[in-house]
Design an enzyme around this catalytic site. Structure first.
Site, PDB file in Angstrom:
ATOM      1  N   ARG A   1     -10.626  42.641   9.781  1.00 51.15           N
ATOM      2  CA  ARG A   1     -11.900  43.179  10.270  1.00 51.15           C
ATOM      3  C   ARG A   1     -12.760  41.981  10.660  1.00 51.15           C
ATOM      4  O   ARG A   1     -12.402  40.837  10.426  1.00 51.15           O
ATOM      5  CB  ARG A   1     -12.578  44.125   9.270  1.00 51.15           C
ATOM      6  CG  ARG A   1     -12.343  43.923   7.827  1.00 51.15           C
ATOM      7  CD  ARG A   1     -12.943  42.667   7.264  1.00 51.15           C
ATOM      8  NE  ARG A   1     -14.323  42.490   7.684  1.00 51.15           N
ATOM      9  CZ  ARG A   1     -14.965  41.338   7.694  1.00 51.15           C
ATOM     10  NH1 ARG A   1     -14.341  40.224   7.327  1.00 51.15           N
ATOM     11  NH2 ARG A   1     -16.206  41.236   8.080  1.00 51.15           N
ATOM     12  N   GLY A   2     -13.920  42.285  11.259  1.00 43.95           N
ATOM     13  CA  GLY A   2     -14.744  41.210  11.801  1.00 43.95           C
ATOM     14  C   GLY A   2     -14.409  41.096  13.281  1.00 43.95           C
ATOM     15  O   GLY A   2     -13.224  41.035  13.651  1.00 43.95           O
ATOM     16  N   ALA A   3     -15.460  41.094  14.115  1.00 45.03           N
ATOM     17  CA  ALA A   3     -15.235  41.237  15.562  1.00 45.03           C
ATOM     18  C   ALA A   3     -14.253  40.220  16.157  1.00 45.03           C
ATOM     19  O   ALA A   3     -13.254  40.613  16.782  1.00 45.03           O
ATOM     20  CB  ALA A   3     -16.580  41.215  16.278  1.00 45.03           C
TER      21      ALA A   3
ATOM     22  N   ARG B   1     -10.864  50.474  17.024  1.00 39.57           N
ATOM     23  CA  ARG B   1     -12.240  50.454  16.491  1.00 39.57           C
ATOM     24  C   ARG B   1     -13.199  50.505  17.678  1.00 39.57           C
ATOM     25  O   ARG B   1     -12.903  49.977  18.750  1.00 39.57           O
ATOM     26  CB  ARG B   1     -12.488  49.231  15.616  1.00 39.57           C
ATOM     27  CG  ARG B   1     -11.753  49.347  14.287  1.00 39.57           C
ATOM     28  CD  ARG B   1     -12.288  48.428  13.226  1.00 39.57           C
ATOM     29  NE  ARG B   1     -13.552  48.861  12.668  1.00 39.57           N
ATOM     30  CZ  ARG B   1     -14.267  48.110  11.821  1.00 39.57           C
ATOM     31  NH1 ARG B   1     -13.835  46.910  11.490  1.00 39.57           N
ATOM     32  NH2 ARG B   1     -15.404  48.553  11.332  1.00 39.57           N
TER      33      ARG B   1
ATOM     34  N   GLN C   1     -17.852  43.797   1.984  1.00 42.90           N
ATOM     35  CA  GLN C   1     -17.408  42.548   2.623  1.00 42.90           C
ATOM     36  C   GLN C   1     -18.177  41.331   2.079  1.00 42.90           C
ATOM     37  O   GLN C   1     -17.647  40.227   2.021  1.00 42.90           O
ATOM     38  CB  GLN C   1     -17.625  42.622   4.141  1.00 42.90           C
ATOM     39  CG  GLN C   1     -16.716  43.581   4.872  1.00 42.90           C
ATOM     40  CD  GLN C   1     -17.351  44.936   5.053  1.00 42.90           C
ATOM     41  OE1 GLN C   1     -18.172  45.362   4.246  1.00 42.90           O
ATOM     42  NE2 GLN C   1     -16.984  45.636   6.117  1.00 42.90           N
TER      43      GLN C   1
ATOM     44  N   ASP D   1     -21.441  42.527  16.384  1.00 46.22           N
ATOM     45  CA  ASP D   1     -20.242  43.176  16.924  1.00 46.22           C
ATOM     46  C   ASP D   1     -20.346  43.402  18.418  1.00 46.22           C
ATOM     47  O   ASP D   1     -19.353  43.398  19.139  1.00 46.22           O
ATOM     48  CB  ASP D   1     -19.984  44.502  16.210  1.00 46.22           C
ATOM     49  CG  ASP D   1     -19.328  44.227  14.874  1.00 46.22           C
ATOM     50  OD1 ASP D   1     -20.042  43.863  13.940  1.00 46.22           O
ATOM     51  OD2 ASP D   1     -18.082  44.299  14.808  1.00 46.22           O
TER      52      ASP D   1
ATOM     53  N   LYS E   1     -23.145  45.082  11.299  1.00 45.24           N
ATOM     54  CA  LYS E   1     -22.872  45.878  10.095  1.00 45.24           C
ATOM     55  C   LYS E   1     -24.086  46.673   9.633  1.00 45.24           C
ATOM     56  O   LYS E   1     -25.198  46.148   9.613  1.00 45.24           O
ATOM     57  CB  LYS E   1     -22.379  44.923   8.993  1.00 45.24           C
ATOM     58  CG  LYS E   1     -22.049  45.529   7.662  1.00 45.24           C
ATOM     59  CD  LYS E   1     -21.086  46.692   7.728  1.00 45.24           C
ATOM     60  CE  LYS E   1     -19.764  46.363   8.390  1.00 45.24           C
ATOM     61  NZ  LYS E   1     -18.988  47.572   8.737  1.00 45.24           N
TER      62      LYS E   1
HETATM   63  O1  MRU Z   1     -16.635  46.567   9.689  1.00 44.44           O
HETATM   64  P1  MRU Z   1     -16.427  45.087   9.796  1.00 44.44           P
HETATM   65  O2  MRU Z   1     -16.154  44.425   8.507  1.00 44.44           O
HETATM   66  O3  MRU Z   1     -15.428  44.742  10.878  1.00 44.44           O
HETATM   67  O4  MRU Z   1     -17.843  44.548  10.321  1.00 44.44           O
HETATM   68  C1  MRU Z   1     -18.014  43.170  10.519  1.00 44.44           C
HETATM   69  C2  MRU Z   1     -19.377  42.791  10.956  1.00 44.44           C
HETATM   70  O5  MRU Z   1     -20.250  43.624  11.113  1.00 44.44           O
HETATM   71  C3  MRU Z   1     -19.620  41.355  11.271  1.00 44.44           C
HETATM   72  O6  MRU Z   1     -20.937  41.002  11.009  1.00 44.44           O
HETATM   73  C4  MRU Z   1     -19.324  41.092  12.761  1.00 44.44           C
HETATM   74  O7  MRU Z   1     -18.095  41.632  13.128  1.00 44.44           O
HETATM   75  C5  MRU Z   1     -19.340  39.657  13.080  1.00 44.44           C
HETATM   76  S1  MRU Z   1     -17.991  38.808  12.345  1.00 44.44           S
HETATM   77  C6  MRU Z   1     -18.052  37.190  12.832  1.00 44.44           C
END
Ligand code: MRU
Length: 348
Positions: free
Chosen positions: A48-50, A91, A198, A239, A250
């Site tokens: 996860r994480g963009a 996603r 997270q 994201d 998030k």
């Molecule tokens: O649902 P997630 O864990 O994928 O959400 C992640 C976030 O919201 C992060 O802040 C975002 O993706 C930036 S990660 C460098």
């Protein structure tokens, strides 16, 4: 000694993902042999994480190409389009996913007259490039962002934006890392980030491994700390950022930005330029992913909400650009007016 966390690695013909659902308790790898494995891993939050899901999807499309090269060439291209569509749908909110897949699709198109093994080879090279570049980009975000971090600063962050959320090093957490590498004495408050935790599980894990002082708080403590003047700076990731600077991140980020505005605490977003969706005028057009009720009704299989009760579980929220003091990118820090500032990044 700083540890560079790598969320993913392609080796021995498969994609190795650190299974982020199991951290910090177990350090286990989830192996993707096919693009369907990759789709599952993204949708189910193994990764996860963009930026991390963008690079993962790129390898997913390469795995698809490897499989489809066994078919006739005329079937290869429609099958690739289907696989790309399936990966893109895994996603909804992070634009990095579509961005990485578009880069891969461009290669498929440019090389379409070549033999299939040559196309597949080029796709692997492109996926590797996306992964490699991500780490360089994050280091650059870190170099710009650390100038905002004063000696002794207390920083609040949300979710996980570190090496685990990217291919390595991190965005908002990359800024924190970069400040620490410069021997700045900093302290980080990490919001636990319900419901996936997270912050508690991943950000705390990464920072502890590197010896960066961190205190985990439940999300609702942030207001008290901010009101009491205990926070000098808030840095979060993104994201998707619309052309006017409105930022999806998030769930809980918007609330922090309102608190920051009210109590005059600097609020920054750290994200690569690829997170900007220039096709969108403003944030209202960003699709906000809604996830399964079980993520809220259960904590590690223990039910905490009575049967039959409704749940609303958006994974992200929208922070209006007025609440943001600056967007830290690999090309510099952009401030209001965002429309002009962000557009200028296209030319650099
Ligand atoms: O649902 P997630 O864990 O994928 O959400 C992640 C976030 O919201 C992060 O802040 C975002 O993706 C930036 S990660 C460098």
């Amino acid at each position: 000694m700083l540890v560079i966390f790598k969320s993913l690695e392609f080796k021995e013909g498969k994609l190795f993902l650190i299974d982020q659902r199991k951290l910090p308790g177990e350090k286990e790898y989830f192996l993707c042999h096919t693009y369907q494995d990759v789709e599952y891993a993204i949708a189910r939050m193994v990764v996860r994480g963009a930026p991390a899901i963008g690079a993962t999807a790129a390898y997913g499309l390469y795995l698809a190409a490897k499989e489809f090269q066994k078919h006739a060439k005329r079937d290869f291209f429609p099958k690739m389009r289907e696989a790309s569509y399936m990966l893109r749908k895994s996603r909804a909110t992070a634009v990095s996913l579509a961005w990485a897949l578009k880069r891969m699709e461009r290669i498929t198109e440019e090389e379409q007259d070549k033999e299939l093994p040559e196309i597949v080879k080029r796709l692997k090279e492109e996926a590797d490039k996306i992964a490699r570049e991500d780490i360089e980009i994050n280091r650059s975000i870190g170099r710009y962002g650390r100038e905002l971090v004063a000696e002794g600063a207390v920083i609040l962050t949300h979710c996980n934006t570190g090496g685990l959320a990217t291919v390595g090093y991190g965005t908002a957490l990359g800024v924190i890392r970069a400040a620490y590498e410069r021997d700045k004495k900093i302290h980080v408050y990490a919001n636990e980030t319900r419901p996936w935790l997270q912050g508690a599980r991943l950000t705390a894990f990464e920072l502890r491994e590197e010896g960066i002082p961190v205190t985990v708080i439940i999300d609702s403590v942030a207001a008290t700390l901010i009101r009491d003047g205990k926070i000098d700076l808030i840095i979060v990731g993104a994201d998707r950022i619309a052309s006017n600077g409105d930022t999806a991140n998030k769930i809980g980020t918007f609330m922090l930005s309102e608190l920051a505005k009210n109590y005059h605490v600097p609020f920054y977003v750290a994200a690569p330029v690829s997170t900007i969706d220039f096709e969108l005028d403003n944030g209202s057009e960003i699709e906000i992913e809604e996830r399964a009720p079980e993520e809220v009704t259960h904590i590690q299989s223990i039910q905490i909400v009575p049967d039959g009760v409704d749940v609303y579980n958006p994974a992200f929220d929208l922070t209006p650009h007025e609440n943001i003091d600056g967007i830290i990118t690999e090309k510099g820090i952009i401030r209001a007016p965002y429309k002009e500032g962000l557009a200028s990044l296209k030319q650099i």
